[in-house]
Enzyme design. Sequence first.
Site, PDB file in Angstrom:
ATOM      1  N   ASP A  68      26.019  33.373  33.395  1.00 52.40           N
ATOM      2  CA  ASP A  68      24.672  32.835  33.151  1.00 52.40           C
ATOM      3  C   ASP A  68      24.818  31.315  33.057  1.00 52.40           C
ATOM      4  O   ASP A  68      24.308  30.682  32.138  1.00 52.40           O
ATOM      5  CB  ASP A  68      24.068  33.429  31.869  1.00 52.40           C
ATOM      6  CG  ASP A  68      22.635  32.954  31.634  1.00 52.40           C
ATOM      7  OD1 ASP A  68      22.055  32.320  32.544  1.00 52.40           O
ATOM      8  OD2 ASP A  68      22.099  33.202  30.535  1.00 52.40           O
ATOM      9  N   ASN A 110      22.285  32.617  19.841  1.00 48.43           N
ATOM     10  CA  ASN A 110      21.764  33.987  19.775  1.00 48.43           C
ATOM     11  C   ASN A 110      22.806  35.005  20.217  1.00 48.43           C
ATOM     12  O   ASN A 110      22.858  36.116  19.710  1.00 48.43           O
ATOM     13  CB  ASN A 110      20.526  34.119  20.661  1.00 48.43           C
ATOM     14  CG  ASN A 110      19.994  35.530  20.683  1.00 48.43           C
ATOM     15  OD1 ASN A 110      19.516  36.032  19.675  1.00 48.43           O
ATOM     16  ND2 ASN A 110      20.111  36.195  21.823  1.00 48.43           N
ATOM     17  N   HIS A 111      23.643  34.589  21.185  1.00 55.56           N
ATOM     18  CA  HIS A 111      24.580  35.538  21.784  1.00 55.56           C
ATOM     19  C   HIS A 111      25.835  34.811  22.247  1.00 55.56           C
ATOM     20  O   HIS A 111      25.837  33.580  22.352  1.00 55.56           O
ATOM     21  CB  HIS A 111      23.925  36.227  22.982  1.00 55.56           C
ATOM     22  CG  HIS A 111      23.249  35.247  23.894  1.00 55.56           C
ATOM     23  ND1 HIS A 111      21.910  34.926  23.788  1.00 55.56           N
ATOM     24  CD2 HIS A 111      23.716  34.470  24.900  1.00 55.56           C
ATOM     25  CE1 HIS A 111      21.594  34.017  24.687  1.00 55.56           C
ATOM     26  NE2 HIS A 111      22.673  33.714  25.377  1.00 55.56           N
ATOM     27  N   GLN A 177      25.819  39.493  27.505  1.00 53.72           N
ATOM     28  CA  GLN A 177      25.589  38.501  26.444  1.00 53.72           C
ATOM     29  C   GLN A 177      25.193  39.201  25.141  1.00 53.72           C
ATOM     30  O   GLN A 177      24.017  39.211  24.746  1.00 53.72           O
ATOM     31  CB  GLN A 177      24.473  37.530  26.861  1.00 53.72           C
ATOM     32  CG  GLN A 177      24.894  36.594  27.989  1.00 53.72           C
ATOM     33  CD  GLN A 177      23.713  35.854  28.600  1.00 53.72           C
ATOM     34  OE1 GLN A 177      22.687  36.458  28.880  1.00 53.72           O
ATOM     35  NE2 GLN A 177      23.872  34.561  28.820  1.00 53.72           N
ATOM     36  N   ASP A 209      19.297  27.227  21.566  1.00 51.77           N
ATOM     37  CA  ASP A 209      18.870  28.139  22.627  1.00 51.77           C
ATOM     38  C   ASP A 209      18.288  29.426  22.035  1.00 51.77           C
ATOM     39  O   ASP A 209      18.838  29.979  21.080  1.00 51.77           O
ATOM     40  CB  ASP A 209      20.099  28.483  23.492  1.00 51.77           C
ATOM     41  CG  ASP A 209      19.741  29.337  24.687  1.00 51.77           C
ATOM     42  OD1 ASP A 209      18.843  28.936  25.442  1.00 51.77           O
ATOM     43  OD2 ASP A 209      20.370  30.401  24.872  1.00 51.77           O
ATOM     44  N   TYR A 213      14.949  34.867  18.712  1.00 55.21           N
ATOM     45  CA  TYR A 213      15.552  36.207  18.769  1.00 55.21           C
ATOM     46  C   TYR A 213      16.764  36.364  17.863  1.00 55.21           C
ATOM     47  O   TYR A 213      17.525  37.327  18.005  1.00 55.21           O
ATOM     48  CB  TYR A 213      15.947  36.530  20.222  1.00 55.21           C
ATOM     49  CG  TYR A 213      14.942  35.997  21.224  1.00 55.21           C
ATOM     50  CD1 TYR A 213      13.645  36.492  21.237  1.00 55.21           C
ATOM     51  CD2 TYR A 213      15.270  34.972  22.110  1.00 55.21           C
ATOM     52  CE1 TYR A 213      12.695  35.976  22.117  1.00 55.21           C
ATOM     53  CE2 TYR A 213      14.330  34.455  22.994  1.00 55.21           C
ATOM     54  CZ  TYR A 213      13.043  34.964  22.987  1.00 55.21           C
ATOM     55  OH  TYR A 213      12.109  34.456  23.850  1.00 55.21           O
ATOM     56  N   GLU A 216      17.223  40.509  13.830  1.00 56.33           N
ATOM     57  CA  GLU A 216      16.538  41.754  14.213  1.00 56.33           C
ATOM     58  C   GLU A 216      16.164  42.549  12.962  1.00 56.33           C
ATOM     59  O   GLU A 216      16.871  42.505  11.955  1.00 56.33           O
ATOM     60  CB  GLU A 216      17.456  42.650  15.073  1.00 56.33           C
ATOM     61  CG  GLU A 216      17.840  42.087  16.424  1.00 56.33           C
ATOM     62  CD  GLU A 216      18.930  41.018  16.337  1.00 56.33           C
ATOM     63  OE1 GLU A 216      19.704  41.068  15.360  1.00 56.33           O
ATOM     64  OE2 GLU A 216      18.994  40.148  17.214  1.00 56.33           O
ATOM     65  N   GLU A 251      14.361  25.915  21.071  1.00 57.51           N
ATOM     66  CA  GLU A 251      13.858  26.491  22.314  1.00 57.51           C
ATOM     67  C   GLU A 251      13.182  27.807  21.952  1.00 57.51           C
ATOM     68  O   GLU A 251      13.820  28.855  21.862  1.00 57.51           O
ATOM     69  CB  GLU A 251      14.992  26.748  23.314  1.00 57.51           C
ATOM     70  CG  GLU A 251      14.417  27.055  24.693  1.00 57.51           C
ATOM     71  CD  GLU A 251      14.955  28.290  25.368  1.00 57.51           C
ATOM     72  OE1 GLU A 251      14.630  28.524  26.528  1.00 57.51           O
ATOM     73  OE2 GLU A 251      15.705  29.061  24.722  1.00 57.51           O
ATOM     74  N   HIS A 316      15.913  23.598  33.691  1.00 56.03           N
ATOM     75  CA  HIS A 316      16.924  24.295  34.480  1.00 56.03           C
ATOM     76  C   HIS A 316      16.580  25.759  34.708  1.00 56.03           C
ATOM     77  O   HIS A 316      17.263  26.443  35.458  1.00 56.03           O
ATOM     78  CB  HIS A 316      18.263  24.187  33.759  1.00 56.03           C
ATOM     79  CG  HIS A 316      18.239  24.896  32.426  1.00 56.03           C
ATOM     80  ND1 HIS A 316      17.396  24.510  31.402  1.00 56.03           N
ATOM     81  CD2 HIS A 316      18.916  25.975  31.977  1.00 56.03           C
ATOM     82  CE1 HIS A 316      17.576  25.326  30.366  1.00 56.03           C
ATOM     83  NE2 HIS A 316      18.491  26.229  30.696  1.00 56.03           N
ATOM     84  N   ASP A 317      15.584  26.272  34.009  1.00 49.46           N
ATOM     85  CA  ASP A 317      15.183  27.672  34.166  1.00 49.46           C
ATOM     86  C   ASP A 317      14.009  27.773  35.131  1.00 49.46           C
ATOM     87  O   ASP A 317      13.508  26.768  35.625  1.00 49.46           O
ATOM     88  CB  ASP A 317      14.766  28.241  32.810  1.00 49.46           C
ATOM     89  CG  ASP A 317      15.967  28.494  31.906  1.00 49.46           C
ATOM     90  OD1 ASP A 317      17.048  28.834  32.426  1.00 49.46           O
ATOM     91  OD2 ASP A 317      15.813  28.346  30.676  1.00 49.46           O
TER      92      ASP A 317
END
Length: 550
Positions: A68, A110-111, A177, A209, A213, A216, A251, A316-317
Site C-alpha cells: 500500500d 491504525n495498522h 494491514q 493516518d 478507526y 473498536e 486524517e 496522493h489518494d
Amino acid sequence: MSETERELRYASWHKDAVIYQLHVKSFFDANGDGFGDFAGLTRKLDYLASLGVNTIWLLPFYPSPRRDDGYDVLDYESISPEFGTLDDFRRFVEAAHARNMHVITELVLNHTSDQHPWFQRARNAPAGSPERDFYVWSETDDKFAETRIIFVDSERSNWTWDPVANAYFWHRFYSHQPDLNYHNPAVIEAVLDIMRFWLDLGVDGFRLDAVPYLVERENTNNENLPETHRLLKHIRKTLEASYPGVILLAEANQWPDQARDYFGTGDECHMAFHFPLMPRIFTAVAMGNSQPIITMVQQTDGIPEECQWAIFLRNHDELTLEMVTEAERNFLWDTYASDERARLNLGIRRRLSPLMDQDRRRVELLHMLLFSLPGSPVLYYGDEIGMGDNVDLGDRDGVRTPMQWSSGKNAGFSGGDPKTLALPLLDNPRFGFQVINVAAQEKDPHSLLNWVRRILAIRSAHQAFARGAICFVSTENPAVIAYVREYKGECILCVANLSNIAQAAMLDLHQYSGSRPRELFGKTVFPAVGKHRYPIMFQPYGYFWFQLKP
Ligand SMILES: OC[C@H]1O[C@H](O[C@H]2O[C@H](CO)[C@@H](O)[C@H](O)[C@H]2O)[C@H](O)[C@@H](O)[C@@H]1O
Ligand SMILES: [Ca+2]
C-alpha cells in the site's frame, strides 16, 4: 535546540502553514538508482522555498513491503534504504529548518504491515497473551457487523483468517494491514515511543493516518468512538509535555460534525483535513454555483481558536467521495470521471489539471479558493506545474509519478536507467514531461508555476488569509462567491465567478462603505464602495482579491 527556542519557533506555526505534500520516492533521485531520496529532496528545498511553501508533509518512507505504497509499515523507527539513511533524514530536517520550513511526517497508527515483527509475534503467541493482544482477533468473522468496508474494490470483509493464529484478525484497509489494538496500553506506549523517536530527530508534527478507526467496540460502527478521542487527547497531552509546539494533523475522512470533533475543545488535534469541503469545491465549480461551498464553510466555522483546518484539492489518494450523498457522488463521477478507469473505490484517481481538462482558468480559480478559504492550504507536488496522471497504473500509482523537472533524461528526476524508475514517467502529448516541466515553466513569466509563486507571495503578505475570520457577502448571483477575510483590522474581499460564462454581480458591501478596493495582483485601485450595492463583472471563472482600504 533550547526549550525557549523551540517554543518561539513553534508558536502556532500551523496557522500560517502553507503545506507541500510530496512523495520522497517520486521527487528527486540524487544517487541515480531510480528512486527519489532524502539527499535529492534536500537539493530541491530551494525550489520549495521559491514556491512559497513553508511546511513539507512527507508520505511514508519507512521499511515496508509496499503493498500500500508504504502505508504498510514494517519498521517505524528507520528509513527504507532506497530513501537514504537516518543521517540523510537528519540533514534534510536541518536544511528545511534553516529555511524556516517545518516538517510533518506520516504516522500510520491504525495498522501495521502483516510483516511487522509485532504481527509475526502476535500470530505465533498463545491466544490471550500480551503479544497476541497487540492486534484485534476473533474466533468468528461476524463481530462488528455494523462496520463499513473502505477499500470496497478489493476487500470483501474487515476480517481475515490467519491460519497461524487460528483466528480472524481485524483490518479496516487491505487484508495485509492488521489493525492495532488500542485497548492494550502497551500499544499506546509503543506508538508514543515512535513519535518521540521522530520528534528527537527534529520532526515538527505528524499526519495521523486514518484516525477515526483507531478503537473498536461491539455494537458501534467503529468510527469516531469516544475512546478514540480520549486516546488522541492522551497522545497530545503526553507529547506536548516534552515537545511543546508539536502538531497533530488528523486524517479523518468524515462528515462535517465528526471531522471537527478531532479538534476536541482545542485539546485534541491541532489540525484536521477539511474532507467535507474538498468535494463541495469540485461540485460548486461543476455546477457554477457557490452554495455548496458557502454551506460547508459556514457549517464548519468556529473551531477552537488554536486549531486550523488543512484545506486541499488533491492528494496522493483518490479524490474521495465517501462523505457525499449518493446523488452528489454520481454527479461528480459523471462530471469528472466519465472514463470509468478513473474510478477507484468511492472516488476518482486523477490529478487536478486533468480533472479540469487542463483549463488554466479553472485551475487558477480552484487555487484561488484553496488559498483564500479558511485553513492552511495543502498543495500536492506537481500540481503547481499542472502535472497529469496515468490511469493505466494500478491502485493510486497514477497520481504518484515522478516529478517533472525538465524535458531532459528521465524528466530531470533521475540520472539512472529509465527502466529502474520508481514509477513510469508521464509521456504523452498533453501531460508528458517534454511539455509540462519545471524548467520550462521557470522561464515563462506566464506559466502556472510562476502564477502559483505570485499568488502565494500575495497570500503570505496578508495574514488575514491564514488567520482571518470569514464573512460571506451577498452577491445576487448564485454563480458568484464573495467573502471577506478579516484579521486585526485588515479586510480582504475575495470574489470569484464559478461558472463558465461571463457574470455580473451586485455585492452587498454596505459595511465597507467609503473604502476603496485595491486589487492585490495588479494593485489597481477600484472605485470606492458607496451606499448602494457594488457592481462587479467577471470573465468566465474570473476572480479578484481586493484589500478594502478605509
Ligand atoms: O493506510 C491505509 C490508507 O490510509 C489512508 O487512507 C485514507 O485514504 C482512503 C482512500 O484511499 C480513504 O478512503 C480513507 O478514508 C482514508 O483513511 C491513506 O491516505 C491511504 O493512502 C492508505 O492507503
Ligand atoms: Ca535514489
